[in-house]
Design a protein around this motif. Structure first.
Motif, PDB file in Angstrom:
ATOM      1  N   THR A  46      31.941  37.365  44.908  1.00  0.00           N
ATOM      2  CA  THR A  46      31.702  38.487  44.018  1.00  0.00           C
ATOM      3  C   THR A  46      31.474  37.952  42.606  1.00  0.00           C
ATOM      4  N   ALA A  47      31.136  38.832  41.690  1.00  0.00           N
ATOM      5  CA  ALA A  47      30.894  38.408  40.308  1.00  0.00           C
ATOM      6  C   ALA A  47      32.164  37.895  39.638  1.00  0.00           C
ATOM      7  N   THR A  48      33.351  38.315  40.135  1.00  0.00           N
ATOM      8  CA  THR A  48      34.618  37.828  39.574  1.00  0.00           C
ATOM      9  C   THR A  48      35.120  36.593  40.309  1.00  0.00           C
ATOM     10  N   LEU A  49      34.267  36.031  41.180  1.00  0.00           N
ATOM     11  CA  LEU A  49      34.527  34.770  41.887  1.00  0.00           C
ATOM     12  C   LEU A  49      35.584  34.889  42.978  1.00  0.00           C
ATOM     13  N   THR A  50      35.880  36.093  43.443  1.00  0.00           N
ATOM     14  CA  THR A  50      36.665  36.247  44.666  1.00  0.00           C
ATOM     15  C   THR A  50      35.701  36.226  45.846  1.00  0.00           C
ATOM     16  N   VAL A  51      36.229  35.925  47.036  1.00  0.00           N
ATOM     17  CA  VAL A  51      35.421  35.974  48.249  1.00  0.00           C
ATOM     18  C   VAL A  51      35.308  37.429  48.689  1.00  0.00           C
ATOM     19  N   GLU A  52      34.131  37.827  49.096  1.00  0.00           N
ATOM     20  CA  GLU A  52      33.919  39.209  49.519  1.00  0.00           C
ATOM     21  C   GLU A  52      34.934  39.613  50.595  1.00  0.00           C
ATOM     22  N   GLY A  53      35.663  40.705  50.329  1.00  0.00           N
ATOM     23  CA  GLY A  53      36.623  41.211  51.287  1.00  0.00           C
ATOM     24  C   GLY A  53      37.977  40.527  51.259  1.00  0.00           C
ATOM     25  N   HIS A  54      38.166  39.572  50.340  1.00  0.00           N
ATOM     26  CA  HIS A  54      39.443  38.826  50.276  1.00  0.00           C
ATOM     27  C   HIS A  54      39.860  38.744  48.803  1.00  0.00           C
ATOM     28  N   VAL A 109      31.284  23.915  36.177  1.00  0.00           N
ATOM     29  CA  VAL A 109      32.317  23.762  35.152  1.00  0.00           C
ATOM     30  C   VAL A 109      32.650  25.104  34.516  1.00  0.00           C
ATOM     31  N   ARG A 110      31.643  25.894  34.222  1.00  0.00           N
ATOM     32  CA  ARG A 110      31.881  27.188  33.589  1.00  0.00           C
ATOM     33  C   ARG A 110      32.513  28.191  34.563  1.00  0.00           C
ATOM     34  N   GLN A 111      32.110  28.127  35.825  1.00  0.00           N
ATOM     35  CA  GLN A 111      32.727  28.992  36.825  1.00  0.00           C
ATOM     36  C   GLN A 111      34.203  28.658  37.004  1.00  0.00           C
ATOM     37  N   ALA A 112      34.538  27.371  36.940  1.00  0.00           N
ATOM     38  CA  ALA A 112      35.933  26.969  37.098  1.00  0.00           C
ATOM     39  C   ALA A 112      36.807  27.573  36.009  1.00  0.00           C
ATOM     40  N   ALA A 113      36.302  27.630  34.783  1.00  0.00           N
ATOM     41  CA  ALA A 113      37.088  28.203  33.684  1.00  0.00           C
ATOM     42  C   ALA A 113      37.331  29.694  33.910  1.00  0.00           C
ATOM     43  N   VAL A 114      36.290  30.409  34.354  1.00  0.00           N
ATOM     44  CA  VAL A 114      36.446  31.839  34.625  1.00  0.00           C
ATOM     45  C   VAL A 114      37.357  32.059  35.820  1.00  0.00           C
ATOM     46  N   LEU A 115      37.185  31.236  36.859  1.00  0.00           N
ATOM     47  CA  LEU A 115      38.009  31.365  38.060  1.00  0.00           C
ATOM     48  C   LEU A 115      39.485  31.167  37.727  1.00  0.00           C
ATOM     49  N   ALA A 116      39.796  30.110  36.982  1.00  0.00           N
ATOM     50  CA  ALA A 116      41.193  29.857  36.605  1.00  0.00           C
ATOM     51  C   ALA A 116      41.739  31.009  35.774  1.00  0.00           C
ATOM     52  N   GLY A 117      40.915  31.522  34.846  1.00  0.00           N
ATOM     53  CA  GLY A 117      41.355  32.648  34.033  1.00  0.00           C
ATOM     54  C   GLY A 117      41.639  33.885  34.861  1.00  0.00           C
ATOM     55  N   ASN A 118      40.828  34.125  35.897  1.00  0.00           N
ATOM     56  CA  ASN A 118      41.049  35.283  36.751  1.00  0.00           C
ATOM     57  C   ASN A 118      42.306  35.141  37.607  1.00  0.00           C
ATOM     58  N   ILE A 119      42.620  33.912  38.012  1.00  0.00           N
ATOM     59  CA  ILE A 119      43.869  33.706  38.749  1.00  0.00           C
ATOM     60  C   ILE A 119      45.067  33.988  37.844  1.00  0.00           C
TER      61      ILE A 119
END
Length: 443
Positions: free
Chosen positions: A286-294, A324-334
């Motif tokens: 998804t756009a928030t970097l979660t896996v669809e449905g999980h 690299v940029r996705q990792a920063a957003v992903l960590a922030g979302n966690i």
């Protein structure tokens, strides 16, 4: 304490873990990183490591040194059970075991995408790891040694023929850097000239370096051909059996070096569970970097199909810039998830691309600005130096480059590094023959 398991220690895995250990308070979560290797490879510097401009150890980052608050496990994830919230971890030796999680990050990255071409698996080598880069450097120099030592023309011609398949970043940069290195090395081989070497770049499409745009791609093509590199566009490799290269245009010749850089595919580990996979083998994100449905499983990088919000209907390209940029957003979302805050969507407009074509040669397109020659080469080095993780590695890379300004590149082929027991095994066989053969004095 929440349990965060990260599958993969590459760009996304390492940067996500690094951001999490900085943002999370002690005792807030336990982070486990699983990867086959204990280090992250900064892949944009592999061509320079292969050419001898950089020390191989300086293009890798030890995970245990920079992820001090994380548990590092070396091995593979063979199963991901999202219903039970567990993964099965298989170490390099020993029994597999289950590891539970509250949050899972699938960042397995990619592997070389090969095709069922006769002889490719036996003769070819990829260009995604530091081991492949250093093996290729030693191999190219060993072929120069062979050509300078043999008296058979056919053997020398085959040794001095180098074939690269795939004209993306990896193929063009690897070929350009190694050709540059080999040309310099020829000065130390009185019987070999640069005209004796034959370099081929084989590309199935009609253009090279599509990432830098059509104009810069054509300029790069002209530069490579000016260096007597034989670029075959609209051509495919059909066979590499028996040390003989056969191309779709009917060309056939002997070659001892075949480098395969014709694309990548998601790591097979992403299929080790019940995650949604698209037609290209990527995990649907998804756009928030979660896996669809999980909602408790995240993904990013080469193994993920991440929607590109700047270009509706398309997906983010599998490159280091996005990773690299996705990792920063992903960590922030966690962190937001653990603290009850809303997630943030990943949005990044592609800044452009830079490529090195050997010492003091390069091509770049940044925010629509086209650069070429020494300026593009300088921008390439400056940009990637700024992106190398840790001050330690930045300083070491800078020192390597500084030394290269005053001293020539090394031309020693340390082929024994890939087979260190060869000499010992030879001595052991010789000793066994001596013991089994009666000495002249015994008769």
């Amino acid at each position: 304490m929440k349990r965060i398991v990260i599958v993969g220690g590459g760009y996304v895995g390492m940067y996500t873990a690094l951001q999490l250990q900085r943002r999370l308070k002690p005792g807030e979560a336990h982070i486990t990183v699983i990867d086959a290797d204990s280090y992250m490879t900064y892949q944009p510097f592999l061509p320079e490591a292969a050419a001898g401009n950089l020390e191989p150890r300086h293009v890798v980052v030890p995970l245990r040194r920079i992820l001090r608050r994380c548990t590092i496990l070396n091995g593979w994830v063979t199963t991901m059970d999202t219903a039970a919230r567990t993964v099965v971890f298989q170490p390099h030796r020993g029994d597999a075991r289950e590891i539970g999680y509250d949050v899972l990050v699938v960042a397995a990255g990619s592997v070389s995408r090969t095709l069922p071409i006769p002889g490719l698996a036996e003769a070819g080598i990829g260009f995604k790891t530091v081991e492949e880069a250093i093996h290729l450097r030693n191999h190219v120099l060993a072929q120069l040694d062979l050509a300078a030592s043999t008296v058979e023309p056919g053997v020398a011609e085959q040794a001095l023929t180098f074939v690269f398949v795939g004209a993306g970043f990896a193929g063009v940069e690897a070929l350009a850097e190694l050709e540059d290195m080999a040309r310099d090395a020829c000065r130390s081989y009185p019987t070999i000239t640069r005209e004796d070497m034959r370099w081929y770049l084989v590309e199935a499409t009609e253009r090279i370096l599509p990432e830098v745009g059509a104009d810069m791609g054509r300029w790069t093509l002209e530069q490579l051909r000016a260096r007597d590199i034989d670029v075959r566009l609209g051509t495919r490799l059909e066979s590499a059996s028996g040390g003989r290269i056969r191309l779709s245009d009917g060309t056939s010749f002997a070659a001892s070096t075949l480098v395969w850089t014709a694309g990548v595919m998601p790591h097979p580990a992403v299929r080790a569970g019940d995650l949604p996979i698209d037609d290209k083998g990527r995990v649907r994100a998804t756009a928030t970097l979660t896996v669809e449905g999980h909602h408790d499983v995240y993904t990013a990088g080469d193994c993920a199909a991440v929607p590109d919000l700047t270009r509706p209907g398309e997906y983010c390209a599998p490159n280091a810039q996005h990773a690299v940029r996705q990792a920063a957003v992903l960590a922030g979302n966690i962190v937001n998830r653990l603290r009850g805050r809303p997630a943030v969507a990943y949005r990044h407009a592609y800044a452009g691309s830079v490529a090195s074509l050997g010492l003091h040669k390069g091509v770049a397109q940044i925010y629509g600005c086209k650069l070429r020659g020494p300026l593009a080469w300088f921008v390439h080095r400056t940009y990637h130096l700024s992106r190398v993780p840790t001050v330690n590695r930045k300083v070491r890379v800078l020192v390597d480059w500084t030394l290269a300004l005053f001293f020539p590149r090394e031309i020693v082929a340390l082929g024994a590094l890939t087979s260190p027991r060869q000499e010992f095994e030879y001595a052991s066989r010789a000793a066994a023959r001596d013991l089994s053969t009666p000495h002249q004095a015994d008769h």
